[in-house]
Design a protein around this motif. Structure first.
Motif, PDB file in Angstrom:
ATOM      1  N   LEU A   6      12.245   5.407 -28.448  1.00  0.00           N
ATOM      2  CA  LEU A   6      11.083   4.897 -27.716  1.00  0.00           C
ATOM      3  C   LEU A   6       9.800   5.018 -28.527  1.00  0.00           C
ATOM      4  N   ASP A  54       9.177   2.073 -30.733  1.00  0.00           N
ATOM      5  CA  ASP A  54       9.168   0.829 -29.953  1.00  0.00           C
ATOM      6  C   ASP A  54      10.571   0.288 -29.694  1.00  0.00           C
ATOM      7  N   THR A  88      14.221   0.095 -27.419  1.00  0.00           N
ATOM      8  CA  THR A  88      14.507  -0.217 -26.023  1.00  0.00           C
ATOM      9  C   THR A  88      15.635   0.683 -25.538  1.00  0.00           C
TER      10      THR A  88
END
Length: 67
Positions: free
Chosen positions: A36, A39, A41
């Motif tokens: 996370l 960036d 998922t």
């Protein structure tokens, strides 16, 4: 006595999970956090009751990140 036996059973289960799976849970948390922070998922999935658990977990994480 009904409730006390349920509480004892729950405490035994929690202790067992902590003893045998704490390291795996720590490793999963580190991997999720790393993903996370880059960036990445995180996907949740399930069928039936597991789908409801997945939705709940996703909502908890989104709610905490927004705060």
């Amino acid at each position: 006595k009904l409730f006390s036996s349920h509480f004892e059973e729950h405490a035994t289960l929690v202790h067992s999970v902590a003893e045998f799976h704490a390291s795996n849970i720590d490793q999963a948390a580190i991997k999720i956090s790393r993903s996370l922070s880059l960036d990445g998922t995180l996907f949740f999935c399930g069928n039936g009751g597991s789908a409801a658990d997945s939705q709940h977990l996703a909502a908890e994480l989104v709610g905490r990140f927004k705060k």
